[in-house]
Design a protein around this motif. Structure first.
Motif, PDB file in Angstrom:
ATOM      1  N   GLU A  39      60.549 110.611  -0.045  1.00 15.77           N
ATOM      2  CA  GLU A  39      60.148 109.211  -0.243  1.00 15.77           C
ATOM      3  C   GLU A  39      61.186 108.468  -1.077  1.00 15.77           C
ATOM      4  N   ARG A  40      61.759 109.159  -2.068  1.00 13.60           N
ATOM      5  CA  ARG A  40      62.793 108.515  -2.888  1.00 13.60           C
ATOM      6  C   ARG A  40      64.019 108.181  -2.040  1.00 13.60           C
ATOM      7  N   LEU A  41      64.442 109.137  -1.198  1.00 15.66           N
ATOM      8  CA  LEU A  41      65.609 108.899  -0.360  1.00 15.66           C
ATOM      9  C   LEU A  41      65.313 107.839   0.696  1.00 15.66           C
ATOM     10  N   ALA A  42      64.079 107.850   1.213  1.00 14.20           N
ATOM     11  CA  ALA A  42      63.719 106.837   2.212  1.00 14.20           C
ATOM     12  C   ALA A  42      63.732 105.429   1.608  1.00 14.20           C
ATOM     13  N   GLY A  43      63.223 105.322   0.376  1.00 16.92           N
ATOM     14  CA  GLY A  43      63.230 104.017  -0.279  1.00 16.92           C
ATOM     15  C   GLY A  43      64.638 103.531  -0.559  1.00 16.92           C
ATOM     16  N   ALA A  44      65.505 104.462  -1.027  1.00 13.22           N
ATOM     17  CA  ALA A  44      66.895 104.088  -1.289  1.00 13.22           C
ATOM     18  C   ALA A  44      67.594 103.682  -0.005  1.00 13.22           C
ATOM     19  N   GLY A  45      67.326 104.408   1.107  1.00  7.08           N
ATOM     20  CA  GLY A  45      67.982 104.091   2.376  1.00  7.08           C
ATOM     21  C   GLY A  45      67.551 102.765   2.939  1.00  7.08           C
ATOM     22  N   ALA A  46      66.259 102.465   2.874  1.00  5.95           N
ATOM     23  CA  ALA A  46      65.780 101.201   3.411  1.00  5.95           C
ATOM     24  C   ALA A  46      66.375 100.021   2.650  1.00  5.95           C
ATOM     25  N   THR A  47      66.421 100.142   1.324  1.00  7.13           N
ATOM     26  CA  THR A  47      66.991  99.060   0.514  1.00  7.13           C
ATOM     27  C   THR A  47      68.482  98.900   0.791  1.00  7.13           C
ATOM     28  N   ALA A  48      69.218 100.027   0.849  1.00 12.29           N
ATOM     29  CA  ALA A  48      70.653  99.964   1.082  1.00 12.29           C
ATOM     30  C   ALA A  48      70.974  99.429   2.474  1.00 12.29           C
ATOM     31  N   ALA A  49      70.180  99.796   3.491  1.00 13.63           N
ATOM     32  CA  ALA A  49      70.433  99.315   4.850  1.00 13.63           C
ATOM     33  C   ALA A  49      70.249  97.805   4.925  1.00 13.63           C
ATOM     34  N   GLU A  50      69.237  97.286   4.255  1.00 16.67           N
ATOM     35  CA  GLU A  50      69.039  95.836   4.252  1.00 16.67           C
ATOM     36  C   GLU A  50      70.195  95.139   3.556  1.00 16.67           C
ATOM     37  N   LEU A  51      70.694  95.731   2.427  1.00 18.53           N
ATOM     38  CA  LEU A  51      71.817  95.145   1.703  1.00 18.53           C
ATOM     39  C   LEU A  51      73.080  95.135   2.559  1.00 18.53           C
ATOM     40  N   LEU A  52      73.335  96.259   3.234  1.00 21.32           N
ATOM     41  CA  LEU A  52      74.541  96.365   4.058  1.00 21.32           C
ATOM     42  C   LEU A  52      74.461  95.494   5.301  1.00 21.32           C
ATOM     43  N   GLY A  53      73.239  95.201   5.757  1.00 24.06           N
ATOM     44  CA  GLY A  53      73.102  94.285   6.900  1.00 24.06           C
ATOM     45  C   GLY A  53      73.615  92.913   6.550  1.00 24.06           C
ATOM     46  N   ARG A  54      73.507  92.545   5.270  1.00 25.64           N
ATOM     47  CA  ARG A  54      74.006  91.249   4.845  1.00 25.64           C
ATOM     48  C   ARG A  54      75.476  91.316   4.418  1.00 25.64           C
ATOM     49  N   ALA A  55      75.891  92.442   3.799  1.00 26.13           N
ATOM     50  CA  ALA A  55      77.256  92.521   3.278  1.00 26.13           C
ATOM     51  C   ALA A  55      78.262  93.047   4.278  1.00 26.13           C
ATOM     52  N   GLY A  56      77.795  93.710   5.351  1.00 27.32           N
ATOM     53  CA  GLY A  56      78.704  94.279   6.333  1.00 27.32           C
ATOM     54  C   GLY A  56      79.217  95.639   5.866  1.00 27.32           C
ATOM     55  N   ALA A  57      80.199  96.160   6.587  1.00 28.64           N
ATOM     56  CA  ALA A  57      80.744  97.492   6.312  1.00 28.64           C
ATOM     57  C   ALA A  57      81.658  97.440   5.100  1.00 28.64           C
ATOM     58  N   ASP A  58      81.072  97.375   3.934  1.00 27.62           N
ATOM     59  CA  ASP A  58      81.829  97.216   2.682  1.00 27.62           C
ATOM     60  C   ASP A  58      81.790  98.529   1.904  1.00 27.62           C
ATOM     61  N   PRO A  59      82.939  99.234   1.778  1.00 21.93           N
ATOM     62  CA  PRO A  59      82.925 100.507   1.025  1.00 21.93           C
ATOM     63  C   PRO A  59      82.458 100.338  -0.411  1.00 21.93           C
ATOM     64  N   ALA A  60      82.763  99.188  -1.016  1.00 18.53           N
ATOM     65  CA  ALA A  60      82.324  98.978  -2.395  1.00 18.53           C
ATOM     66  C   ALA A  60      80.801  98.944  -2.484  1.00 18.53           C
ATOM     67  N   ALA A  61      80.174  98.298  -1.502  1.00 19.20           N
ATOM     68  CA  ALA A  61      78.708  98.267  -1.482  1.00 19.20           C
ATOM     69  C   ALA A  61      78.138  99.671  -1.298  1.00 19.20           C
ATOM     70  N   LEU A  62      78.813 100.500  -0.469  1.00 15.73           N
ATOM     71  CA  LEU A  62      78.351 101.882  -0.282  1.00 15.73           C
ATOM     72  C   LEU A  62      78.469 102.680  -1.576  1.00 15.73           C
ATOM     73  N   ARG A  63      79.585 102.468  -2.289  1.00 17.35           N
ATOM     74  CA  ARG A  63      79.746 103.194  -3.553  1.00 17.35           C
ATOM     75  C   ARG A  63      78.693 102.771  -4.569  1.00 17.35           C
ATOM     76  N   ALA A  64      78.346 101.468  -4.555  1.00 23.85           N
ATOM     77  CA  ALA A  64      77.295 101.004  -5.468  1.00 23.85           C
ATOM     78  C   ALA A  64      75.961 101.648  -5.134  1.00 23.85           C
ATOM     79  N   VAL A  65      75.653 101.768  -3.826  1.00 24.24           N
ATOM     80  CA  VAL A  65      74.407 102.425  -3.398  1.00 24.24           C
ATOM     81  C   VAL A  65      74.401 103.886  -3.834  1.00 24.24           C
TER      82      VAL A  65
END
Length: 414
Positions: A39-65
Protein backbone atom coordinates in the motif's frame (compact mmCIF):
# COMPACT_ATOMS: atom_id res chain seq x y z
CA UNK A 1 12.14 -44.72 32.81
CA UNK A 2 8.85 -42.92 32.17
CA UNK A 3 9.48 -40.52 35.05
CA UNK A 4 12.96 -39.78 33.71
CA UNK A 5 11.59 -39.01 30.22
CA UNK A 6 8.75 -36.83 31.50
CA UNK A 7 10.86 -33.60 31.79
CA UNK A 8 12.28 -34.17 28.29
CA UNK A 9 8.83 -34.74 26.82
CA UNK A 10 7.49 -31.67 28.62
CA UNK A 11 10.35 -29.59 27.24
CA UNK A 12 9.81 -30.89 23.68
CA UNK A 13 6.07 -30.27 23.85
CA UNK A 14 6.68 -26.79 25.23
CA UNK A 15 9.22 -26.07 22.49
CA UNK A 16 6.89 -27.36 19.77
CA UNK A 17 3.99 -25.28 21.10
CA UNK A 18 6.09 -22.14 21.49
CA UNK A 19 7.66 -22.52 18.04
CA UNK A 20 4.27 -23.13 16.46
CA UNK A 21 2.85 -20.00 18.06
CA UNK A 22 5.95 -17.99 17.08
CA UNK A 23 5.82 -19.12 13.44
CA UNK A 24 2.09 -18.45 13.23
CA UNK A 25 2.58 -14.94 14.59
CA UNK A 26 5.47 -14.39 12.16
CA UNK A 27 3.39 -15.46 9.19
CA UNK A 28 0.55 -13.16 10.23
CA UNK A 29 2.93 -10.25 10.84
CA UNK A 30 4.74 -10.90 7.55
CA UNK A 31 1.48 -10.90 5.61
CA UNK A 32 0.37 -7.69 7.32
CA UNK A 33 3.75 -6.07 6.64
CA UNK A 34 3.57 -7.06 2.97
CA UNK A 35 0.17 -5.40 2.70
CA UNK A 36 1.46 -2.25 4.38
CA UNK A 37 4.54 -2.10 2.13
CA UNK A 38 2.46 -2.72 -0.98
CA UNK A 39 0.00 0.00 0.00
CA UNK A 40 2.89 2.36 0.74
CA UNK A 41 4.49 1.68 -2.64
CA UNK A 42 1.13 1.95 -4.40
CA UNK A 43 0.47 5.33 -2.81
CA UNK A 44 3.93 6.59 -3.73
CA UNK A 45 3.52 5.34 -7.32
CA UNK A 46 0.12 6.89 -7.85
CA UNK A 47 1.30 10.27 -6.58
CA UNK A 48 4.54 10.15 -8.60
CA UNK A 49 2.72 9.10 -11.81
CA UNK A 50 0.35 12.05 -11.52
CA UNK A 51 3.31 14.40 -10.93
CA UNK A 52 5.24 13.03 -13.90
CA UNK A 53 2.16 13.32 -16.11
CA UNK A 54 2.42 17.05 -15.62
CA UNK A 55 6.23 17.40 -15.56
CA UNK A 56 7.05 14.95 -18.37
CA UNK A 57 10.08 12.65 -18.51
CA UNK A 58 12.19 14.67 -16.08
CA UNK A 59 15.06 12.75 -14.39
CA UNK A 60 15.17 15.36 -11.63
CA UNK A 61 11.52 14.70 -10.82
CA UNK A 62 12.26 10.95 -10.71
CA UNK A 63 15.15 11.51 -8.33
CA UNK A 64 12.90 13.61 -6.10
CA UNK A 65 10.31 10.79 -6.05
CA UNK A 66 12.99 8.22 -5.25
CA UNK A 67 14.45 10.30 -2.42
CA UNK A 68 11.07 11.19 -0.92
CA UNK A 69 9.96 7.55 -0.68
CA UNK A 70 13.27 5.84 0.14
CA UNK A 71 13.28 3.93 -3.17
CA UNK A 72 16.08 2.01 -4.80
CA UNK A 73 15.20 3.02 -8.34
CA UNK A 74 12.67 4.94 -10.49
CA UNK A 75 12.44 5.07 -14.28
CA UNK A 76 9.99 5.62 -17.16
CA UNK A 77 9.57 3.21 -20.09
CA UNK A 78 7.38 3.28 -23.21
CA UNK A 79 5.57 0.49 -25.05
CA UNK A 80 8.81 -0.65 -26.69
CA UNK A 81 10.56 -0.90 -23.28
CA UNK A 82 12.71 2.06 -24.18
CA UNK A 83 13.87 4.02 -21.12
CA UNK A 84 12.49 7.54 -21.35
CA UNK A 85 14.06 8.75 -18.10
CA UNK A 86 16.00 7.09 -15.26
CA UNK A 87 16.73 8.54 -11.84
CA UNK A 88 19.94 6.49 -11.54
CA UNK A 89 21.10 6.08 -15.13
CA UNK A 90 21.02 7.29 -18.71
CA UNK A 91 17.90 7.34 -20.88
CA UNK A 92 17.48 6.27 -24.48
CA UNK A 93 18.36 2.59 -24.28
CA UNK A 94 16.14 -0.44 -23.82
CA UNK A 95 15.24 -1.50 -20.32
CA UNK A 96 17.17 -4.41 -18.78
CA UNK A 97 14.84 -7.41 -18.92
CA UNK A 98 16.43 -8.71 -15.70
CA UNK A 99 15.16 -5.55 -14.08
CA UNK A 100 11.91 -4.78 -15.94
CA UNK A 101 8.84 -6.96 -16.27
CA UNK A 102 7.40 -6.57 -19.80
CA UNK A 103 4.03 -8.05 -18.87
CA UNK A 104 3.49 -5.63 -16.02
CA UNK A 105 4.73 -2.73 -18.17
CA UNK A 106 2.06 -3.65 -20.73
CA UNK A 107 -0.58 -3.77 -18.00
CA UNK A 108 0.47 -0.31 -16.76
CA UNK A 109 0.18 1.05 -20.30
CA UNK A 110 -3.36 -0.32 -20.35
CA UNK A 111 -4.06 1.70 -17.21
CA UNK A 112 -3.63 -1.15 -14.67
CA UNK A 113 -1.16 -0.40 -11.82
CA UNK A 114 0.46 -3.36 -10.06
CA UNK A 115 2.61 -3.86 -6.96
CA UNK A 116 4.36 -7.15 -6.18
CA UNK A 117 7.48 -8.65 -4.61
CA UNK A 118 9.21 -9.46 -7.88
CA UNK A 119 12.74 -10.53 -6.91
CA UNK A 120 15.02 -10.87 -3.90
CA UNK A 121 18.31 -9.39 -2.76
CA UNK A 122 19.88 -12.11 -0.67
CA UNK A 123 17.01 -13.55 1.35
CA UNK A 124 14.96 -10.32 1.38
CA UNK A 125 12.25 -9.95 -1.30
CA UNK A 126 12.14 -6.58 -3.09
CA UNK A 127 8.82 -4.96 -4.03
CA UNK A 128 8.37 -3.32 -7.44
CA UNK A 129 5.51 -1.27 -8.76
CA UNK A 130 4.38 -0.28 -12.28
CA UNK A 131 2.02 2.69 -12.70
CA UNK A 132 0.46 4.35 -15.77
CA UNK A 133 1.65 7.89 -16.54
CA UNK A 134 -1.16 9.63 -18.42
CA UNK A 135 -0.92 12.36 -21.00
CA UNK A 136 -3.08 15.50 -21.31
CA UNK A 137 -5.91 13.44 -22.84
CA UNK A 138 -5.87 10.96 -19.95
CA UNK A 139 -4.49 8.05 -21.96
CA UNK A 140 -1.40 6.21 -20.65
CA UNK A 141 1.73 7.35 -22.47
CA UNK A 142 4.43 5.67 -20.36
CA UNK A 143 4.90 3.30 -17.46
CA UNK A 144 6.53 4.43 -14.21
CA UNK A 145 8.61 1.67 -12.59
CA UNK A 146 9.48 1.99 -8.90
CA UNK A 147 11.82 -0.32 -6.99
CA UNK A 148 11.51 -0.45 -3.22
CA UNK A 149 14.67 0.49 -1.36
CA UNK A 150 16.30 -0.05 2.04
CA UNK A 151 13.41 1.53 3.90
CA UNK A 152 11.15 -1.28 2.70
CA UNK A 153 13.76 -4.01 3.21
CA UNK A 154 14.63 -2.83 6.73
CA UNK A 155 11.09 -3.48 7.94
CA UNK A 156 11.24 -7.08 6.71
CA UNK A 157 14.73 -7.50 8.17
CA UNK A 158 13.38 -6.31 11.52
CA UNK A 159 10.57 -8.82 11.27
CA UNK A 160 13.08 -11.59 10.55
CA UNK A 161 15.12 -10.57 13.60
CA UNK A 162 11.94 -10.67 15.64
CA UNK A 163 11.33 -14.20 14.35
CA UNK A 164 14.75 -15.44 15.46
CA UNK A 165 14.34 -13.65 18.78
CA UNK A 166 11.02 -15.42 19.23
CA UNK A 167 12.60 -18.77 18.37
CA UNK A 168 15.36 -18.16 20.92
CA UNK A 169 12.85 -17.15 23.58
CA UNK A 170 10.75 -20.22 22.76
CA UNK A 171 13.79 -22.43 23.24
CA UNK A 172 14.57 -20.74 26.55
CA UNK A 173 10.96 -21.12 27.66
CA UNK A 174 11.03 -24.80 26.70
CA UNK A 175 14.28 -25.25 28.64
CA UNK A 176 12.74 -23.52 31.65
CA UNK A 177 9.69 -25.76 31.34
CA UNK A 178 11.89 -28.85 31.15
CA UNK A 179 13.87 -27.74 34.21
CA UNK A 180 10.65 -27.00 36.07
CA UNK A 181 9.25 -30.40 35.11
CA UNK A 182 12.48 -32.06 36.22
CA UNK A 183 12.33 -30.22 39.54
CA UNK A 184 8.69 -31.20 39.99
CA UNK A 185 9.52 -34.83 39.19
CA UNK A 186 12.35 -34.80 41.74
CA UNK A 187 10.04 -33.26 44.33
CA UNK A 188 7.42 -35.91 43.58
CA UNK A 189 9.99 -38.67 43.99
CA UNK A 190 11.16 -37.16 47.28
CA UNK A 191 7.56 -36.91 48.47
CA UNK A 192 6.90 -40.51 47.47
CA UNK A 193 10.00 -41.71 49.32
CA UNK A 194 9.10 -39.62 52.36
CA UNK A 195 5.56 -41.01 52.36
CA UNK A 196 6.91 -44.55 52.04
CA UNK A 197 9.34 -43.96 54.90
CA UNK A 198 6.57 -42.48 57.04
CA UNK A 199 4.27 -45.42 56.37
CA UNK A 200 7.07 -47.88 57.05
CA UNK A 201 8.05 -46.00 60.20
CA UNK A 202 4.49 -46.00 61.48
CA UNK A 203 4.16 -49.74 60.88
CA UNK A 204 7.49 -50.38 62.57
CA UNK A 205 6.54 -48.19 65.52
CA UNK A 206 3.28 -50.08 65.98
CA UNK A 207 5.09 -53.39 65.84
CA UNK A 208 7.76 -52.11 68.23
CA UNK A 209 5.15 -51.08 70.77
CA UNK A 210 3.52 -54.51 70.60
CA UNK A 211 6.87 -56.31 70.99
CA UNK A 212 7.93 -54.11 73.90
CA UNK A 213 4.62 -54.67 75.66
CA UNK A 214 4.87 -58.44 75.29
CA UNK A 215 8.52 -58.58 76.43
CA UNK A 216 8.47 -56.26 79.45
CA UNK A 217 6.45 -58.49 81.76
CA UNK A 218 8.46 -61.71 81.14
CA UNK A 219 11.67 -59.71 81.54
CA UNK A 220 10.48 -58.44 84.89
CA UNK A 221 9.82 -61.98 86.04
CA UNK A 222 13.26 -63.21 84.84
CA UNK A 223 15.06 -60.30 86.47
CA UNK A 224 13.21 -60.73 89.76
CA UNK A 225 13.93 -64.46 89.84
CA UNK A 226 17.65 -63.98 89.05
CA UNK A 227 18.05 -61.29 91.71
CA UNK A 228 16.23 -63.49 94.23
CA UNK A 229 18.62 -66.39 93.49
CA UNK A 230 21.61 -64.08 93.90
CA UNK A 231 20.23 -62.69 97.18
CA UNK A 232 19.46 -66.12 98.69
CA UNK A 233 22.32 -68.22 97.36
CA UNK A 234 24.94 -65.77 96.16
CA UNK A 235 27.51 -66.74 98.79
CA UNK A 236 27.04 -70.44 98.15
CA UNK A 237 27.44 -70.21 94.38
CA UNK A 238 30.72 -71.06 92.71
CA UNK A 239 32.51 -68.21 90.91
CA UNK A 240 31.50 -69.59 87.51
CA UNK A 241 27.87 -69.75 88.61
CA UNK A 242 28.05 -66.20 89.94
CA UNK A 243 29.48 -65.04 86.59
CA UNK A 244 26.71 -66.86 84.76
CA UNK A 245 24.09 -65.21 86.99
CA UNK A 246 25.70 -61.82 86.34
CA UNK A 247 25.58 -62.54 82.59
CA UNK A 248 21.88 -63.34 82.88
CA UNK A 249 21.20 -60.08 84.69
CA UNK A 250 23.35 -58.19 82.16
CA UNK A 251 21.38 -59.62 79.24
CA UNK A 252 18.13 -58.85 81.03
CA UNK A 253 19.26 -55.24 81.43
CA UNK A 254 20.23 -55.10 77.73
CA UNK A 255 16.80 -56.40 76.76
CA UNK A 256 15.17 -53.89 79.12
CA UNK A 257 17.01 -51.04 77.39
CA UNK A 258 15.98 -52.49 74.04
CA UNK A 259 12.32 -52.51 75.06
CA UNK A 260 12.68 -48.89 76.17
CA UNK A 261 14.09 -48.09 72.75
CA UNK A 262 11.13 -49.84 71.18
CA UNK A 263 8.74 -47.76 73.26
CA UNK A 264 10.61 -44.55 72.40
CA UNK A 265 10.30 -45.50 68.74
CA UNK A 266 6.57 -46.13 69.09
CA UNK A 267 5.86 -42.82 70.78
CA UNK A 268 7.45 -39.41 70.67
CA UNK A 269 9.41 -39.11 73.91
CA UNK A 270 8.36 -36.20 76.07
CA UNK A 271 10.69 -33.20 75.87
CA UNK A 272 11.08 -30.95 78.90
CA UNK A 273 13.31 -28.21 77.52
CA UNK A 274 15.13 -25.97 79.97
CA UNK A 275 18.57 -24.31 80.15
CA UNK A 276 21.36 -26.90 80.20
CA UNK A 277 25.15 -26.84 79.96
CA UNK A 278 26.25 -28.80 76.89
CA UNK A 279 29.77 -29.26 78.31
CA UNK A 280 28.41 -30.94 81.46
CA UNK A 281 26.16 -33.24 79.41
CA UNK A 282 29.09 -34.28 77.21
CA UNK A 283 31.28 -34.91 80.26
CA UNK A 284 28.59 -37.09 81.88
CA UNK A 285 28.21 -39.14 78.70
CA UNK A 286 32.01 -39.54 78.48
CA UNK A 287 32.23 -40.75 82.09
CA UNK A 288 29.48 -43.29 81.43
CA UNK A 289 31.35 -44.59 78.40
CA UNK A 290 34.56 -44.82 80.47
CA UNK A 291 32.83 -47.10 82.98
CA UNK A 292 31.47 -49.40 80.24
CA UNK A 293 34.46 -49.23 77.86
CA UNK A 294 37.55 -48.19 79.82
CA UNK A 295 39.84 -48.85 76.84
CA UNK A 296 38.22 -46.12 74.73
CA UNK A 297 39.72 -42.62 75.11
CA UNK A 298 37.31 -39.69 74.90
CA UNK A 299 38.85 -36.28 74.18
CA UNK A 300 36.48 -33.45 75.12
CA UNK A 301 36.74 -29.94 73.69
CA UNK A 302 33.36 -28.47 74.55
CA UNK A 303 33.06 -24.90 75.85
CA UNK A 304 30.33 -24.09 78.41
CA UNK A 305 27.50 -23.58 75.92
CA UNK A 306 24.02 -23.02 77.34
CA UNK A 307 21.41 -24.83 75.26
CA UNK A 308 17.64 -25.05 75.53
CA UNK A 309 17.18 -28.78 75.90
CA UNK A 310 15.92 -31.74 77.87
CA UNK A 311 19.11 -32.72 79.66
CA UNK A 312 18.21 -36.41 80.07
CA UNK A 313 17.28 -36.80 76.39
CA UNK A 314 20.39 -34.99 75.11
CA UNK A 315 22.53 -37.12 77.44
CA UNK A 316 20.83 -40.16 75.90
CA UNK A 317 21.76 -38.98 72.39
CA UNK A 318 25.40 -38.30 73.35
CA UNK A 319 25.69 -41.62 75.18
CA UNK A 320 24.30 -43.42 72.15
CA UNK A 321 26.80 -41.76 69.78
CA UNK A 322 29.73 -42.63 72.07
CA UNK A 323 28.47 -46.18 72.62
CA UNK A 324 28.14 -46.70 68.85
CA UNK A 325 31.73 -45.55 68.33
CA UNK A 326 33.01 -47.95 71.02
CA UNK A 327 31.02 -50.90 69.67
CA UNK A 328 32.27 -50.16 66.14
CA UNK A 329 35.84 -50.67 67.35
CA UNK A 330 37.03 -47.09 67.87
CA UNK A 331 39.92 -46.54 70.28
CA UNK A 332 39.67 -42.77 70.43
CA UNK A 333 36.67 -40.44 70.20
CA UNK A 334 36.91 -36.65 69.88
CA UNK A 335 33.95 -34.53 71.01
CA UNK A 336 34.06 -30.88 69.94
CA UNK A 337 31.45 -28.12 70.01
CA UNK A 338 30.94 -24.45 69.27
CA UNK A 339 28.23 -21.92 68.43
CA UNK A 340 26.81 -21.81 64.88
CA UNK A 341 24.47 -18.83 64.70
CA UNK A 342 21.48 -19.44 66.98
CA UNK A 343 22.46 -23.10 67.35
CA UNK A 344 25.14 -25.06 69.16
CA UNK A 345 26.92 -27.62 66.97
CA UNK A 346 28.53 -30.65 68.60
CA UNK A 347 30.56 -33.20 66.63
CA UNK A 348 31.50 -36.73 67.68
CA UNK A 349 34.39 -38.14 65.60
CA UNK A 350 35.97 -41.55 66.09
CA UNK A 351 38.87 -43.49 64.59
CA UNK A 352 36.84 -46.62 63.93
CA UNK A 353 36.13 -48.29 60.58
CA UNK A 354 33.54 -45.70 59.56
CA UNK A 355 30.00 -46.14 58.27
CA UNK A 356 29.37 -48.96 55.83
CA UNK A 357 28.41 -47.55 52.42
CA UNK A 358 25.60 -50.12 52.21
CA UNK A 359 23.72 -48.54 55.14
CA UNK A 360 24.82 -44.92 54.76
CA UNK A 361 21.69 -43.83 52.84
CA UNK A 362 19.31 -45.31 55.44
CA UNK A 363 21.48 -44.95 58.51
CA UNK A 364 18.84 -43.03 60.52
CA UNK A 365 15.97 -45.35 59.61
CA UNK A 366 14.72 -47.83 62.23
CA UNK A 367 16.50 -51.21 62.21
CA UNK A 368 19.28 -50.03 59.90
CA UNK A 369 22.58 -51.05 61.48
CA UNK A 370 26.09 -51.84 60.29
CA UNK A 371 26.75 -54.20 63.23
CA UNK A 372 25.80 -57.84 63.22
CA UNK A 373 24.03 -57.62 66.61
CA UNK A 374 22.92 -54.01 66.28
CA UNK A 375 19.19 -53.33 66.65
CA UNK A 376 19.36 -50.19 64.52
CA UNK A 377 17.19 -48.12 66.84
CA UNK A 378 19.64 -45.80 68.58
CA UNK A 379 20.33 -43.39 65.73
CA UNK A 380 16.68 -43.30 64.63
CA UNK A 381 15.58 -42.39 68.17
CA UNK A 382 18.46 -39.92 68.59
CA UNK A 383 17.55 -38.06 65.42
CA UNK A 384 13.91 -37.82 66.53
CA UNK A 385 15.03 -36.40 69.88
CA UNK A 386 17.24 -33.83 68.15
CA UNK A 387 14.48 -32.79 65.74
CA UNK A 388 11.95 -32.46 68.55
CA UNK A 389 14.34 -29.98 70.15
CA UNK A 390 14.34 -27.96 66.93
CA UNK A 391 17.80 -29.23 65.99
CA UNK A 392 19.22 -32.01 63.83
CA UNK A 393 21.47 -35.07 63.89
CA UNK A 394 23.42 -35.77 60.71
CA UNK A 395 26.27 -37.84 59.42
CA UNK A 396 29.17 -35.42 58.97
CA UNK A 397 32.15 -35.68 56.67
CA UNK A 398 34.67 -37.47 58.86
CA UNK A 399 37.81 -37.46 56.80
CA UNK A 400 39.31 -40.97 56.84
CA UNK A 401 39.36 -42.98 58.94
CA UNK A 402 36.32 -43.23 61.20
CA UNK A 403 32.81 -41.84 61.44
CA UNK A 404 31.55 -38.41 62.46
CA UNK A 405 28.12 -37.23 63.59
CA UNK A 406 26.97 -33.62 64.01
CA UNK A 407 24.31 -32.71 66.59
CA UNK A 408 22.77 -29.22 66.56
CA UNK A 409 20.64 -27.81 69.37
CA UNK A 410 19.16 -24.35 69.94
CA UNK A 411 21.19 -22.07 72.17
CA UNK A 412 19.55 -20.59 75.23
CA UNK A 413 18.42 -17.03 74.30
CA UNK A 414 20.57 -14.34 75.85
Amino acid sequence: MGRALAPLLAGLLGLAGALGATLALHRAASAALDRVLEERLAGAGATAAELLGRAGADPAALRAVMAANGLEGAYLVDRDLRVLADATGAAGGRADLLRADPARVARALRGEPSVAFAYAVGDLPVATGYFPVRGPDGAPVAALALEAGQGFAAARAGLRRALWTGVALSALAALALALGAAGFARAERRSARAAARAARGEALATMAAMVAHEIRNPLGVIRGAAELVRARSGAALAPRDQEALADVLGEVERLRRLTEDFLDLARDPAIAAEPADLAELAAEAARALGRAHPSVEVALSVPPLRVRADAARVRQVLANLLENAALAGARRVAVTAGPAGPMARLEVRDDGPGVDAAVRARLFEPFASGRARGAGLGLAISRRIAERHGGALELADPGPPGAAFALTLPLEPG
